[in-house]
Design a protein around this motif. Structure first.
Motif, mmCIF file in Angstrom:
data_model
loop_
_atom_site.group_PDB
_atom_site.id
_atom_site.type_symbol
_atom_site.label_atom_id
_atom_site.label_comp_id
_atom_site.label_asym_id
_atom_site.label_seq_id
_atom_site.Cartn_x
_atom_site.Cartn_y
_atom_site.Cartn_z
ATOM 1 N N PHE A 316 2.364 -0.843 6.646
ATOM 2 C CA PHE A 316 3.397 -1.705 6.057
ATOM 3 C C PHE A 316 2.970 -3.169 6.088
ATOM 4 O O PHE A 316 3.078 -3.885 5.086
ATOM 5 C CB PHE A 316 4.715 -1.520 6.814
ATOM 6 C CG PHE A 316 5.820 -2.399 6.311
ATOM 7 C CD1 PHE A 316 6.576 -2.022 5.215
ATOM 8 C CD2 PHE A 316 6.107 -3.616 6.909
ATOM 9 C CE1 PHE A 316 7.594 -2.823 4.739
ATOM 10 C CE2 PHE A 316 7.114 -4.427 6.441
ATOM 11 C CZ PHE A 316 7.861 -4.027 5.352
ATOM 12 N N LEU A 317 2.489 -3.635 7.235
ATOM 13 C CA LEU A 317 2.139 -5.053 7.358
ATOM 14 C C LEU A 317 0.964 -5.411 6.457
ATOM 15 O O LEU A 317 0.987 -6.448 5.775
ATOM 16 C CB LEU A 317 1.813 -5.378 8.819
ATOM 17 C CG LEU A 317 2.977 -5.256 9.814
ATOM 18 C CD1 LEU A 317 2.512 -5.601 11.218
ATOM 19 C CD2 LEU A 317 4.135 -6.135 9.413
ATOM 20 N N TYR A 415 15.343 -0.114 -0.439
ATOM 21 C CA TYR A 415 14.131 0.646 -0.755
ATOM 22 C C TYR A 415 14.107 1.827 0.213
ATOM 23 O O TYR A 415 13.860 1.654 1.409
ATOM 24 C CB TYR A 415 12.884 -0.218 -0.595
ATOM 25 C CG TYR A 415 12.841 -1.412 -1.527
ATOM 26 C CD1 TYR A 415 12.039 -1.396 -2.658
ATOM 27 C CD2 TYR A 415 13.595 -2.551 -1.274
ATOM 28 C CE1 TYR A 415 12.002 -2.477 -3.519
ATOM 29 C CE2 TYR A 415 13.569 -3.636 -2.133
ATOM 30 C CZ TYR A 415 12.771 -3.592 -3.250
ATOM 31 O OH TYR A 415 12.732 -4.671 -4.101
ATOM 32 N N VAL A 416 14.388 3.024 -0.311
ATOM 33 C CA VAL A 416 14.633 4.188 0.534
ATOM 34 C C VAL A 416 13.539 5.218 0.315
ATOM 35 O O VAL A 416 13.149 5.498 -0.832
ATOM 36 C CB VAL A 416 16.019 4.799 0.240
ATOM 37 C CG1 VAL A 416 16.284 5.993 1.153
ATOM 38 C CG2 VAL A 416 17.111 3.757 0.408
ATOM 39 N N GLN A 417 13.068 5.770 1.412
ATOM 40 C CA GLN A 417 12.128 6.887 1.379
ATOM 41 C C GLN A 417 12.851 8.135 1.849
ATOM 42 O O GLN A 417 13.469 8.138 2.923
ATOM 43 C CB GLN A 417 10.918 6.618 2.275
ATOM 44 C CG GLN A 417 9.910 7.748 2.314
ATOM 45 C CD GLN A 417 8.966 7.619 3.487
ATOM 46 O OE1 GLN A 417 9.373 7.579 4.639
ATOM 47 N NE2 GLN A 417 7.678 7.540 3.207
ATOM 48 N N TYR A 935 6.311 0.035 -0.658
ATOM 49 C CA TYR A 935 6.117 -1.355 -0.262
ATOM 50 C C TYR A 935 5.758 -2.221 -1.469
ATOM 51 O O TYR A 935 6.231 -3.363 -1.585
ATOM 52 C CB TYR A 935 5.011 -1.461 0.796
ATOM 53 C CG TYR A 935 5.156 -0.507 1.958
ATOM 54 C CD1 TYR A 935 6.407 -0.032 2.345
ATOM 55 C CD2 TYR A 935 4.045 -0.046 2.662
ATOM 56 C CE1 TYR A 935 6.540 0.854 3.403
ATOM 57 C CE2 TYR A 935 4.173 0.836 3.715
ATOM 58 C CZ TYR A 935 5.417 1.279 4.080
ATOM 59 O OH TYR A 935 5.546 2.154 5.123
ATOM 60 N N GLN A 936 4.914 -1.689 -2.353
ATOM 61 C CA GLN A 936 4.514 -2.477 -3.521
ATOM 62 C C GLN A 936 5.666 -2.712 -4.485
ATOM 63 O O GLN A 936 5.664 -3.695 -5.221
ATOM 64 C CB GLN A 936 3.372 -1.772 -4.266
ATOM 65 C CG GLN A 936 1.996 -2.178 -3.803
ATOM 66 C CD GLN A 936 0.981 -2.170 -4.926
ATOM 67 O OE1 GLN A 936 1.283 -1.829 -6.061
ATOM 68 N NE2 GLN A 936 -0.241 -2.568 -4.625
ATOM 69 N N TYR A 942 8.200 -2.066 -11.008
ATOM 70 C CA TYR A 942 7.913 -1.041 -12.002
ATOM 71 C C TYR A 942 6.925 0.013 -11.509
ATOM 72 O O TYR A 942 6.660 0.986 -12.220
ATOM 73 C CB TYR A 942 7.324 -1.698 -13.251
ATOM 74 C CG TYR A 942 6.186 -2.660 -12.953
ATOM 75 C CD1 TYR A 942 4.882 -2.212 -12.777
ATOM 76 C CD2 TYR A 942 6.417 -4.024 -12.813
ATOM 77 C CE1 TYR A 942 3.852 -3.079 -12.489
ATOM 78 C CE2 TYR A 942 5.396 -4.905 -12.524
ATOM 79 C CZ TYR A 942 4.113 -4.429 -12.364
ATOM 80 O OH TYR A 942 3.098 -5.297 -12.068
ATOM 81 N N MET A 943 6.373 -0.145 -10.329
ATOM 82 C CA MET A 943 5.308 0.750 -9.883
ATOM 83 C C MET A 943 5.799 2.180 -9.694
ATOM 84 O O MET A 943 5.089 3.144 -10.023
ATOM 85 C CB MET A 943 4.697 0.243 -8.577
ATOM 86 C CG MET A 943 3.666 -0.859 -8.754
ATOM 87 S SD MET A 943 2.336 -0.424 -9.898
ATOM 88 C CE MET A 943 1.637 1.021 -9.128
#
Length: 1186
Positions: A316-317, A415-417, A935-936, A942-943
């Protein structure tokens, strides 16, 4: 009837209209009940004001605190005004003091108010036990400091009596503690216990010092007559353990007071410091708070996880801070678990210590969300714990966290996974959602038809500058692969772009080709201003508008580009077939490519590139012949992954002089597709098969249709047009290894499939497997190229899953395990082309980290040994374990890659494993690589949409799809990637985005991977075995190099060689002795020796082949056609994303294409004009398969 009427009673008064008019209805028996009558008393009202109500109680506490502080200040004023007589000891000076009248009046007033308030609070707090109130320390101190002043009012002679008013400092401390508690309740904000403890400690020190100062100063009135400052100096020197001795108490009462205060300090202060240290340790564990001031002046994001691992944190970092615009952001981690030791060590690194704040808390608590300042955060990332034993329970926790954050901070972007696709619809409100199983299975499916798709997507969603490896690697493919891996997806508005601004009003394919030729950027998609849908390669009919948002692949975005014209880079003198001649300057900036491409100077392209800035239609080169790729010249052996031949040689003239290969120009504007025979419901790819193909087509047309699946296994799956069966297959027929009354087949060979199988090994039939089947049965894939799919499951799937897959053609399942050879043989592994090994959910949890993949790695290694010709795609839990795939002991090349990976890890690279051969070839995949996609999306929203379109998870009308084509010998006349780009754009409208290249590489042979042949060490006097029985022609599945006879003497293990020679000599001696004694070559001893020699001559490869064939015979399967001798260990594969136009094409290159949607060409094909020449029309029969 009369009797019944007499028995009817009259209505009650309140129900009669007459009584209502007369007012009699008010006579009611109902009783009004009053509530909280006890609070209406005078005592309760006072208690409500002084104690219960937070705000009024806070005001009372503040007034009490101010009153005590005022009394202490008045005492200091009295001491400063006092002037005792100097001389010998006079004990009266301790009892009597000089108090001015005005000062006495103020002190009496303060004492009276304080006493009245104390008595009132005692009365209100009385609960039946008066001694409980009287014996309290604050009450005793209040009586000591207040009652004497009241006595001086009655007895004026006692007006100068000494009263220890300085003890009110302890009452002020008590009022301060109560005031802080009321303050927290009144303003509804909770400060940490650390803050309260610090206030208590400081106030205790101040009160202790003030008491000692005032006490010594007063007692020394009869001694040294110290001033208040001298007493302060003495106390500071004494409590700091310095003890100069220049100021000391002279009389015994002051000395006794010093001893008492030291003992009190030794008891009270350590207790306070212990509580403070404990709270400090707890604060370090919980992480404290993120201040409101920082939240309003700085930008931060919140990362919510249930369990924070070091790999997750570093991914993540590294990915989050890889973007320049995010360098000033702060990351607040909210995790319910205590900080791990490795995480703590990383967060102490100065690089992250100033950027990352760890808070121990839960997202379900508003207090913890308030600590993280969630309402001021720029975004909130909620990640699921994929290492949870129950993945459904992990999703439920993620859903609750998402709901809690949305309830607390509705405006914070989420932003959910999520892990399971059936739980995705619960978090549809989130701004961006990544479902792990959806992406995983779709990526593994595309890996079967487009090799290396997982690596292609992983490289696209990772941030890189192409500097991995640095100058450490001497291999050319490392440098080429490294530079191309720096390509990412960027966006820009066309009217603001220098790349695409000149192509306004031109077709999409024209803009894509010329932008790649001129600037080296690959335009892959657009988005209209009025819509939110992204279209990948909308086709040549799409006209570029000024407001279009262009999505392109390049090393960096256009805003970070410098444009340099007139640079030329020759590369035609190089050999080897990759970008090895275009190297040092092509990928150092964005405009390394020459403005006038080298393609134009070769005389083989039918376009004029002398002025690349001209946007007019390209003129035809008079020295070349423009011919289209007609069907008549198509080679019958030409194959393409996901399509038919589009790159065949042009038609040749009668003489050799006219045989010049040419490529049609890319048109600026295209009216449509001039193909009146185009039919949506027909499969054009079947027309090339002759009579046999027509028979197969007619037979399949009776059973197959194109449509949308009727049953979806979960809510939220995107509808996709697929090949389906007209009637669903019975559940009993779906099981391949068991016959039923519908089908008598029991193995894959009996079905007689024309294409090889794709086998998926999974622990259970999860709903995510549906996303594996859909891309492989998409409508644009030709029927003749569809591979049968066999699901190897450890348990029988549920009826809901079977109901979803029973409509797809050639989809079966068997029950078994990957570690059982019989299960593999029953599911048809000997007839398979690709096998996908999905990571088991039950094995993701291991006592030792990184051991979760142990079983999978060993099973896959066994598969490599047993079936070397099988292409195996493996999913791992931890990316670091991919170094064990195809593991080779004492292999110098693998050791070099290991050292390279260690150096990249020390540099903090995002892709430390990118040079590992299994990853570069797309043979191994870890689902944690998809974390960077989420993350992006914070920077590139749009990714996720583009990735879903590439993987076939979404199908937008008019948007293209990802496919691949293979370069054969008939296509090598195109020579370069730039010419291929033009050929595809001018013929089918396809947009190439990269190359999957496979090279024969001279890898050092590992000792443990060599198959031993006894014949190479036998005596020359003995007859040699036939060539076919020699194991030197065979290779192990994981060996890196073909074994040659000349290399045996130097590469084979010495120990095994000597032991085999010794055994051979022993067998010869025994054979000779026995034959001489018994005198016959057919004796039993000689036969035993011959068998022993035969066993020694067998290599490991032959033993494994014999094992497989024996098991096949035992199971009743025919071993015919099984060939375990094929090996691919001497080849390496890697991916070139958006290579230079001057990159040479090589034989067996696989080119990734984004093909336009065939359905979008249907309406335009009916309207296109007949004036378009044959060389300029699109060959839809080759580019679409419907």
């Amino acid at each position: 009837m009369v009797e019944l009427e007499k028995e009817v009673l009259p209505l009650p008064p309140r129900y009669r209209f007459r009584d209502l008019l007369l007012g009699d209805w008010q006579t009611d028996d109902r009783v009004q009940v009053e509530f909280y009558v006890n609070e209406n008393t005078f005592k309760e009202r006072l208690k409500l004001f002084f104690i219960k109500n937070q705000r009024s109680s806070l005001r009372v506490r503040m007034f009490n605190f101010a009153l005590k502080v005022l009394s202490c200040l008045l005492y200091i004023v009295r001491v400063l005004l006092d002037n005792p007589q100097d001389g010998s000891q006079d004990w009266k000076l301790i009892i009597w003091v000089d108090r001015p009248l005005s000062l006495w009046a103020l002190q009496v007033l303060v004492a009276f108010i304080s006493f009245s308030e104390t008595m009132l609070l005692v009365y209100l707090s009385y609960k039946g036990n008066v001694w409980e109130q009287v014996l309290r320390v604050p009450f005793i101190l209040e009586m000591i400091s207040a009652i004497p002043f009241m006595i001086t009012v009655i007895l004026p002679s006692f007006r100068n009596l000494f009263i220890p008013v300085f003890l009110n400092c302890w009452l002020a401390k008590h009022a301060l503690e109560n005031m802080i508690n009321d303050l927290h309740r009144a303003i509804q904000r909770t400060h940490s216990a650390m803050f309260n403890q610090v206030v208590i400690l400081i106030s205790t020190l101040v009160c202790l010092m003030f008491t000692c100062i005032c006490g010594i100063q007063h007692l020394e009135r009869a001694g040294n007559n110290l001033t208040l400052f001298d007493s302060l100096y003495f106390c500071v020197v004494t409590f700091s353990t310095v003890g100069f001795g220049d100021v000391t108490p002279k009389i015994w009462p002051s000395q006794l007071l010093v001893v008492i205060m030291i003992f009190v300090a030794l008891i009270v202060l350590p207790i306070q410091f212990e509580q403070l240290a404990f709270l400090w340790m707890e604060r370090q564990k919980s992480g404290g708070n993120y201040s409101r001031y920082r939240a309003q002046t700085e930008k931060h994001v919140v990362l919510c996880v249930s369990c924070l691992k070091i790999d997750l944190l570093m991914d993540f970092l590294n990915e989050f801070f890889a973007h320049p615009r995010l360098q000033d952001y702060y990351v607040v981690i909210l995790c319910p678990a205590e900080m791990d030791v490795q995480v703590r060590r990383v967060l102490h690194v100065p690089l992250w210590a100033q950027r990352v704040i760890y808070l121990q808390g839960s997202a379900l608590k508003d207090q913890d969300l308030m600590r993280a300042k969630m309402d001021d955060a720029e975004a909130c990332f909620i990640l699921s714990n994929r290492f949870e034993v129950d993945r459904i329970a992990a999703d439920h926790q993620t859903i609750l966290r998402a709901w809690a954050v949305k309830d607390f901070a509705p405006n914070c972007p989420l932003y959910v996974q999520i892990l399971k696709p059936e739980n995705k619809f619960h978090v549809k409100f989130a701004d961006h959602v990544v479902c792990e199983e959806e992406f995983k299975y779709a990526m593994l499916a595309l890996n079967c038809v487009c090799p290396g798709t997982s690596t292609l997507i992983t490289l696209l969603i990772h941030s890189s500058r192409g500097q991995e490896g640095g100058g450490c690697s001497a291999d050319q493919w490392h440098r080429t692969y490294r530079r191309c891996s720096a390509n990412e997806v960027h966006h820009i508005r066309l009217e603001e772009s220098k790349f695409f601004g000149e192509y306004q009003g031109k077709s999409f394919t024209f803009a894509s080709f010329h932008a790649h030729k001129k600037y080296g950027v690959c335009l892959i998609g657009v988005r209209r201003l009025e819509t939110t849908n992204i279209l990948l390669n909308p086709g040549p009919c799409h006209i570029m508008g000024a407001s279009d948002t262009c999505f392109y692949i390049n090393i960096s975005k256009e805003e970070n580009s410098a444009f340099v014209r007139g640079r030329r880079e020759p590369s035609w003198g190089t050999t080897g077939g990759n970008t090895r001649g275009v190297h040092q300057s092509i990928y150092h900036g964005l405009t390394r490519l020459p403005v006038h491409s080298i393609i134009a100077s070769m005389g083989t392209v039918a376009i004029d590139l002398q002025d690349s800035s001209d946007s007019s239609p390209e003129g035809q080169d008079p020295g070349s012949t423009v011919l289209s790729s007609g069907r008549g010249s198509r080679s019958s052996s030409r194959t393409e992954m996901g399509g038919a031949n589009t790159l065949a040689l042009p038609a040749m003239g009668e003489s050799a002089e006219e045989r010049r290969h040419s490529i049609a120009p890319v048109l600026e504007l295209v009216d449509g597709v001039n193909n009146p025979t185009f039919d949506l419901l027909a499969d054009q790819s079947e027309d090339e098969g002759g009579d046999e193909g027509k028979e197969d087509r007619d037979e399949s047309a009776l059973w197959w249709v194109k449509g949308y699946p009727l049953n979806s296994p979960y809510i939220g799956s995107s509808p996709a047009l697929c090949h389906l069966l007209q009637e669903k297959m019975p559940f009993c027929c779906l099981r391949m290894d068991k016959a039923c009354h519908h089908t008598l087949f029991e193995d894959a060979r009996s079905y007689g499939f024309k294409n090889k199988l794709i086998i998926v090994s999974a622990e259970s039939a999860g709903n995510g497997l549906y996303n594996f089947i859909v891309p492989l049965r998409a409508y644009y894939r030709p029927r003749k190229e569809l591979n049968p799919i066999v699901l190897l499951l450890e348990s029988i799937p549920e009826a809901d899953f079977l109901e979803a897959i029973c409509w797809f053609p050639m989809v079966f399942y068997t029950v078994g395990s990957i570690d059982n050879l019989d299960s593999l043989l029953r599911c048809g592994v000997t007839f398979a082309d690709t096998m996908v090994v999905v990571d088991k959910e039950s094995s993701m949890i291991a006592e030792e980290d990184y051991m979760a993949d142990a079983k999978t790695i060993v099973n896959v290694q066994t598969l490599f040994r047993l079936f070397p010709a099988l292409s195996i795609i493996t999913e791992l839990t931890h990316p670091a374990n991919m170094r064990f795939m195809q593991f080779k002991v004492k292999d110098h090349y693998s050791l070099a890659l290991s050292k390279l990976e260690k150096k990249e890890r020390e540099k903090g690279s995002n892709l430390v494993f990118m040079f590992r051969l299994p990853f570069s070839a797309g043979k191994v995949f870890s689902v944690s690589m998809l974390d960077t996609l989420l993350y992006q999306s914070f920077v590139k929203d749009y990714m996720i949409s583009i990735t879903r379109l590439l993987l076939g998870l979404d199908s937008m009308p008019g948007s293209g799809f990802l496919c691949a084509m293979k370069i054969t010998e008939d296509d090598l006349w195109i020579r370069t990637y730039g010419r291929l780009y033009q050929k595809l754009c001018s013929s089918t409208g396809d947009i190439p985005i990269g190359i999957y290249r496979t090279e024969a590489h001279k890898l050092p042979v590992s000792e443990s991977q060599v198959s031993i042949t006894v014949e190479d060490y036998e005596d020359t006097r003995e007859p040699r075995e036939p060539l076919l029985s020699r194991t030197s022609a065979h290779r192990n599945s994981t060996s890196s190099e073909p074994i040659s006879t000349s290399s045996h003497s130097s590469d084979h293990p010495l120990l095994r060689r000597k032991s085999m020679q010794w055994a051979r000599r022993l067998s010869r001696k025994g054979g000779r002795g026995s034959s001489g004694a018994k005198g016959g070559p057919g004796s039993a001893a000689e036969r035993i020796n011959q068998q022993r020699l035969t066993l020694f001559r067998r290599s490991e490869r032959q033993e494994l082949n014999a094992l497989v064939k024996t098991r096949m015979k035992h199971l009743g399967l025919s071993p015919t056609g099984f060939n375990g001798m094929t090996d691919q260990g001497n080849r390496l594969s890697y991916i070139l994303i958006n290579p230079s136009p001057d990159t040479r094409l090589e034989l067996h290159d696989v080119v990734y294409l984004i093909r336009p949607d065939p359905l979008s060409l249907v309406p335009s094909s009916r309207k296109c004009s007949a004036g378009i020449s044959e060389s300029h029309r699109f060959d839809t029969q080759d580019s679409t398969h419907l």
